[in-house]
Design a protein around this motif. Structure first.
Motif, PDB file in Angstrom:
ATOM      1  N   VAL A   1     103.092  30.918 -41.502  1.00 38.32           N
ATOM      2  CA  VAL A   1     104.473  30.564 -41.115  1.00 38.32           C
ATOM      3  C   VAL A   1     104.576  30.163 -39.642  1.00 38.32           C
ATOM      4  CG1 VAL A   1     105.600  31.921 -42.929  1.00 38.32           C
ATOM      5  CG2 VAL A   1     105.269  32.947 -40.649  1.00 38.32           C
ATOM      6  N   GLN A   2     103.538  30.463 -38.872  1.00 34.88           N
ATOM      7  CA  GLN A   2     103.575  30.025 -37.464  1.00 34.88           C
ATOM      8  C   GLN A   2     103.591  28.503 -37.338  1.00 34.88           C
ATOM      9  OE1 GLN A   2     100.470  31.856 -35.135  1.00 34.88           O
ATOM     10  NE2 GLN A   2     100.899  33.874 -35.994  1.00 34.88           N
TER      11      GLN A   2
ATOM     12  N   GLN B   1      96.221  26.135 -44.133  1.00 35.03           N
ATOM     13  CA  GLN B   1      96.461  26.236 -42.689  1.00 35.03           C
ATOM     14  C   GLN B   1      95.489  25.342 -41.919  1.00 35.03           C
ATOM     15  OE1 GLN B   1      96.779  30.317 -41.482  1.00 35.03           O
ATOM     16  NE2 GLN B   1      96.354  29.825 -39.359  1.00 35.03           N
ATOM     17  N   ASP B   2      94.210  25.388 -42.300  1.00 34.18           N
ATOM     18  CA  ASP B   2      93.198  24.581 -41.605  1.00 34.18           C
ATOM     19  C   ASP B   2      93.501  23.094 -41.734  1.00 34.18           C
ATOM     20  OD1 ASP B   2      91.974  26.912 -40.961  1.00 34.18           O
ATOM     21  OD2 ASP B   2      90.334  26.727 -42.416  1.00 34.18           O
ATOM     22  N   TYR B   3      94.015  22.681 -42.900  1.00 37.64           N
ATOM     23  CA  TYR B   3      94.349  21.271 -43.078  1.00 37.64           C
ATOM     24  C   TYR B   3      95.610  20.919 -42.289  1.00 37.64           C
ATOM     25  CZ  TYR B   3      95.690  16.840 -45.165  1.00 37.64           C
ATOM     26  OH  TYR B   3      96.057  15.532 -45.338  1.00 37.64           O
ATOM     27  N   LEU B   4      96.601  21.785 -42.377  1.00 33.03           N
ATOM     28  CA  LEU B   4      97.905  21.450 -41.779  1.00 33.03           C
ATOM     29  C   LEU B   4      97.850  21.369 -40.256  1.00 33.03           C
ATOM     30  CD1 LEU B   4     100.238  23.462 -44.154  1.00 33.03           C
ATOM     31  CD2 LEU B   4     100.070  20.966 -43.953  1.00 33.03           C
ATOM     32  N   VAL B   5      96.982  22.160 -39.632  1.00 29.73           N
ATOM     33  CA  VAL B   5      96.902  22.071 -38.162  1.00 29.73           C
ATOM     34  C   VAL B   5      96.386  20.701 -37.714  1.00 29.73           C
ATOM     35  CG1 VAL B   5      96.717  24.538 -37.613  1.00 29.73           C
ATOM     36  CG2 VAL B   5      94.638  23.224 -38.047  1.00 29.73           C
TER      37      VAL B   5
ATOM     38  N   LEU C   1     106.112  20.711 -47.722  1.00 33.43           N
ATOM     39  CA  LEU C   1     106.751  21.896 -48.311  1.00 33.43           C
ATOM     40  C   LEU C   1     105.651  22.735 -48.928  1.00 33.43           C
ATOM     41  CD1 LEU C   1     108.997  23.694 -49.530  1.00 33.43           C
ATOM     42  CD2 LEU C   1     109.146  22.062 -51.428  1.00 33.43           C
ATOM     43  N   ILE C   2     105.591  23.992 -48.524  1.00 32.05           N
ATOM     44  CA  ILE C   2     104.624  24.906 -49.138  1.00 32.05           C
ATOM     45  C   ILE C   2     105.391  25.992 -49.881  1.00 32.05           C
ATOM     46  CG2 ILE C   2     102.753  26.542 -48.719  1.00 32.05           C
ATOM     47  CD1 ILE C   2     102.031  25.036 -46.272  1.00 32.05           C
ATOM     48  N   GLY C   3     105.069  26.134 -51.161  1.00 34.97           N
ATOM     49  CA  GLY C   3     105.640  27.224 -51.952  1.00 34.97           C
ATOM     50  C   GLY C   3     104.558  28.249 -52.268  1.00 34.97           C
TER      51      GLY C   3
END
Ligand code: ATP
Ligand code: MG
Length: 271
Positions: free
Chosen positions: A130-131, A91-95, A77-79
């Motif tokens: 959000v992509q 983003q770099d971590y989540l990919v 969950l990102i707020g």
């Protein structure tokens, strides 16, 4: 037990965002990795200028450590992220992660305006982020900003939802979180049958932390396998309980986030 990464601001005083998400998701049986994106002495509504620490130099160290420690999370969950740089770091971590579910609340504005300190670059960074999402939870203002649609009183909900959908990967959902229909406040989203809405009667007043708490509840329910419709129904019922409880307390200080006691008890009855 499922593990969830929650990335948003930690405001020491005020009982919103990470401070609200932690008890909610713990009550839902998650192991919570609570990752502050920024540290604030209070939230930003009514206490004056908070003392702030930008965690942009800490975040890469966290991600490096987590990678070395071979930590993996099932849900995310990102707020509130708060800077273009921090959006990119996340983003770099989540990919690199294989999350079964990623929910993003693209916190950046309300009542037709960007929050102070944000600009078009931030909106662009959020469009990138959000992509990665399976579900995004913008309010009407944030949906308009993401979709580059002017914010007007005469809201064209089908058009706005469709424009936001185009920003997401196939199968992902846009849920707009502060939609008013008749005397109800609730959530709207698009299905092949058209715009769907679930809501509860709007109670008097405005309360801090409703959006953050709603996002935590929806994420927790989806992660536990509830359908989108059922998750949104329960989330709106529980937020109604939280707002009603807050009202019943006749608080002298209205800055504190919504009361969570009744909502947490409702969560625990789920079993
Ligand atoms: P935020 O402004 O915190 O970013 P948001 O704009 O996305 O959040 P809110 O307006 O806070 O959304 O509403 C989120 C949810 O909280 C609503 O869908 C509803 O369930 C509940 N809620 C908010 N205000 C009220 C109210 N006055 N009465 C009843 N429920 C409310
Ligand atoms: Mg709002």
């Amino acid at each position: 037990m499922s593990s969830i990464l929650v990335a948003e601001d930690l405001s020491a005083v005020g009982g919103i965002s990470l401070s609200a998400a932690l008890p909610v998701l713990t009550a839902m049986d998650y192991q919570v990795a609570a990752l502050p994106t920024t540290l604030l002495s209070t939230h930003t509504s009514g206490y004056g200028q908070p003392a702030v620490v930008d965690l942009a130099t800490w975040l890469p160290q966290v991600f490096k450590h987590w990678t070395t420690a071979q930590l993996a999370f099932q849900q995310g969950l990102i707020g509130y992220v708060g800077s273009v740089e921090r959006c990119q770091l996340l983003q770099d971590y989540l990919v690199t992660q294989k999350l079964a579910l990623l929910v993003i609340d693209p916190v950046m504005g309300d009542l037709g305006k960007l929050y102070t300190g944000f600009d078009d670059r931030y909106v662009a960074a959020m469009r990138q982020l959000v992509q990665l999402a399976d579900v995004i939870l913008p309010n009407v203002t944030e949906a308009c900003l993401l979709a580059s649609v002017p914010y007007t009183e005469a809201l064209n909900l089908p058009q706005l939802l469709a424009a936001c959908q185009k920003l997401l990967k196939p199968g992902a959902h846009v849920v707009i979180t502060d939609v008013t229909q008749n005397d109800q406040i609730g959530c709207a989203w698009l299905t092949p049958d058209g715009v769907q809405f679930v809501g509860e009667p709007r109670l008097a007043g405005h309360y801090n932390g409703t959006g953050d708490t709603l996002a935590a509840v929806i994420t927790g329910l989806l992660g536990r396998g509830f359908s989108l419709t059922r998750s949104l129904e329960l989330a709106n019922q529980w937020l109604h309980i939280a707002v009603a409880e807050t009202l019943s307390e006749h608080r002298s200080d209205g800055r504190q986030g919504v009361a969570l006691g009744g909502l947490l008890r409702a969560i625990l009855t789920l079993g």
